[in-house]
Design an enzyme around this catalytic site. Structure first.
Site, short mmCIF file in Angstrom:
data_model
loop_
_atom_site.label_atom_id
_atom_site.label_comp_id
_atom_site.label_asym_id
_atom_site.label_seq_id
_atom_site.Cartn_x
_atom_site.Cartn_y
_atom_site.Cartn_z
N THR A 74 20.17 61.33 36.10
CA THR A 74 19.57 62.48 36.79
C THR A 74 19.58 62.27 38.30
OG1 THR A 74 18.18 63.13 34.92
CG2 THR A 74 17.44 63.80 37.11
N ASN A 151 27.63 66.80 26.75
CA ASN A 151 26.72 66.01 25.91
C ASN A 151 26.36 66.69 24.60
OD1 ASN A 151 25.42 67.72 27.99
ND2 ASN A 151 23.54 67.21 26.90
N GLN A 184 28.11 60.84 29.77
CA GLN A 184 28.62 60.76 28.40
C GLN A 184 30.06 60.28 28.35
OE1 GLN A 184 26.93 60.93 25.71
NE2 GLN A 184 25.02 61.81 26.45
N THR A 240 12.98 49.75 46.75
CA THR A 240 13.28 48.35 46.47
C THR A 240 14.29 48.25 45.33
OG1 THR A 240 11.06 47.72 47.16
CG2 THR A 240 12.30 46.12 45.84
N CYS A 341 17.10 65.69 26.63
CA CYS A 341 16.40 66.13 27.84
C CYS A 341 15.87 67.55 27.71
CB CYS A 341 17.34 66.04 29.05
SG CYS A 341 17.87 64.36 29.39
#
Length: 395
Positions: A74, A151, A184, A240, A341
């Site tokens: 994403t 997908n 995918q 980080t 999702c």
């Protein structure tokens, strides 16, 4: 790895490769410093991070300065798209009708910010034509997106040919950024198309046995990231650095990426084609069953060339998709009704784009396979599907 014989939702996530994740954890525990720190603990961690970056680049056959670590698919989709917001003027976006929600939904937000959008419809077989994409281009088009492997249907898009066509159409003019969602594709088809005219691509570790929360953005075009922070990853993705995730991503690509560098992966890919064809033949014994799109089963050449053998979308009119999912789950087989999702939504934009009947859409389910799937387990799945269909009087 553990036995995942009856798990058939690999497109949602792949079971963890425990050896890889343990090795990556060991690396991160040994090199625990912040990779951005300039003391030895930090520089040691930085050295391992750059080793992981180079390994990823080598696996993909690209330059290591094009590899940026992200939190997953994403974010890998969002970074190049949202970089458009740093431009002094609003512009135009072109995307296919079969994109993942990560792009489809974020583009709606871009529209709210004043950007214009053209959605290019896939044909009835789920393929996006290069000429339709180039016809959608406008003088102010700044971003174009076509996913590499869908997908839900497994349709493989010829993203290289589409990107080349965009470049040709824009010759002498400003070239839009061309993005390909490869989530995918990685570990499922050869990724040999990253190059000149594909400027960015997203990959995700958890689809190939890695941990959730890490991915790669391939980026060969200079952009300014919309989200700013400490400047890590050359300012493209501040925050980080996740050494554990980066190390795991590198190890997963090395082991599972389908490439001539890894002959075993090519052999496994060819095996999966045979097994998936046999699986489709078995479930087609159900009189109401239809493979989505139909051309995939009716045209064997289409199957072998233009569809991922790791994903099969099928409809069983007479059995709602969620009922089939629950019935198989009770038998110990795990499938899905579409993108994980979007599992909370009844909308099926990808199937809508194929213009299939409402009855087929309601009864459609997705079977997806992976490196831990066996021929025998697929035969057992086919048998279980037919048992459920028999209980509903479809056989």
């Amino acid at each position: 790895m553990k036995d995942f014989a009856h798990y058939f939702d690999w497109a949602a996530t792949a079971p963890a490769d425990e050896e890889i994740q343990k090795e990556a954890l060991s690396i991160s525990l040994e090199h625990w410093g912040n990779p951005s720190s300039i003391h030895k603990a930090g520089t040691d961690a930085r050295e391992e991070l750059e080793k992981a970056r180079k390994s990823c680049a080598d696996s993909l056959g690209v330059s290591e300065d094009t590899i940026f670590f992200t939190s997953g698919g994403t974010e890998g989709d969002h970074i190049p798209l949202l970089s458009m917001l740093t431009r002094p003027q609003k512009g135009h976006i072109v995307l296919s009708s079969i994109e993942h929600p990560a792009l489809r939904e974020m583009v709606k937000s871009m529209e709210n910010c004043g950007w214009s959008v053209t959605k290019v419809e896939a044909d009835k077989n789920g393929f996006v034509k290069a000429e339709d994409v180039t016809n959608a281009l406008q003088p102010d088009t700044a971003f174009v997106s076509v996913m590499a492997v869908n997908n839900e249907t497994g349709a493989i898009q010829n993203v290289k040919a589409i990107a080349d066509a965009v470049e040709e159409k824009c010759r002498g003019k400003r070239l839009p950024l061309f993005h390909a969602d490869c989530v995918q594709a990685a570990g499922k088809i050869p990724i040999d198309f990253l190059g000149k005219n594909i400027h960015s691509a997203s990959l995700s570790a958890h689809k190939i046995g890695g941990p959730r929360g890490v991915g790669i953005l391939y980026l060969s075009k200079d952009i300014k990231s919309f989200l700013r922070g400490g400047g890590q990853e050359k300012g493209i993705r501040s925050g980080t650095e996740n050494l554990f995730g980066a190390a795991a991503m590198a190890l997963c690509l090395k082991k599972y990426l389908i490439s001539t560098k890894n002959p075993a992966s090519i052999e496994r890919f060819e095996e999966q084609k045979e097994w998936t064809l046999k699986f489709m033949e078995e479930i087609m014994q159900v009189k109401t069953c239809s493979i989505i799109p139909r051309c995939r089963y009716e045209n064997q050449e289409e199957f072998g060339k233009n569809f991922s053998p790791w994903i099969v979308q099928a409809a069983f009119p007479g059995i709602p998709g969620q009922v089939m999912q629950r019935a198989l789950s009770q038998k110990g087989f795990y499938i899905s009704t579409g993108s994980a999702c979007s599992s909370q939504s009844k909308a099926r934009p990808v199937l809508d784009s194929l213009h299939i009947s409402a009855q087929e859409k309601e009864s459609a389910v997705r079977f997806s396979f992976g490196f831990g799937t066996s021929k025998d387990s697929m035969q057992e799945l086919a048998k279980a599907v037919k048992e459920v269909c028999k209980d509903f009087g479809l056989i």
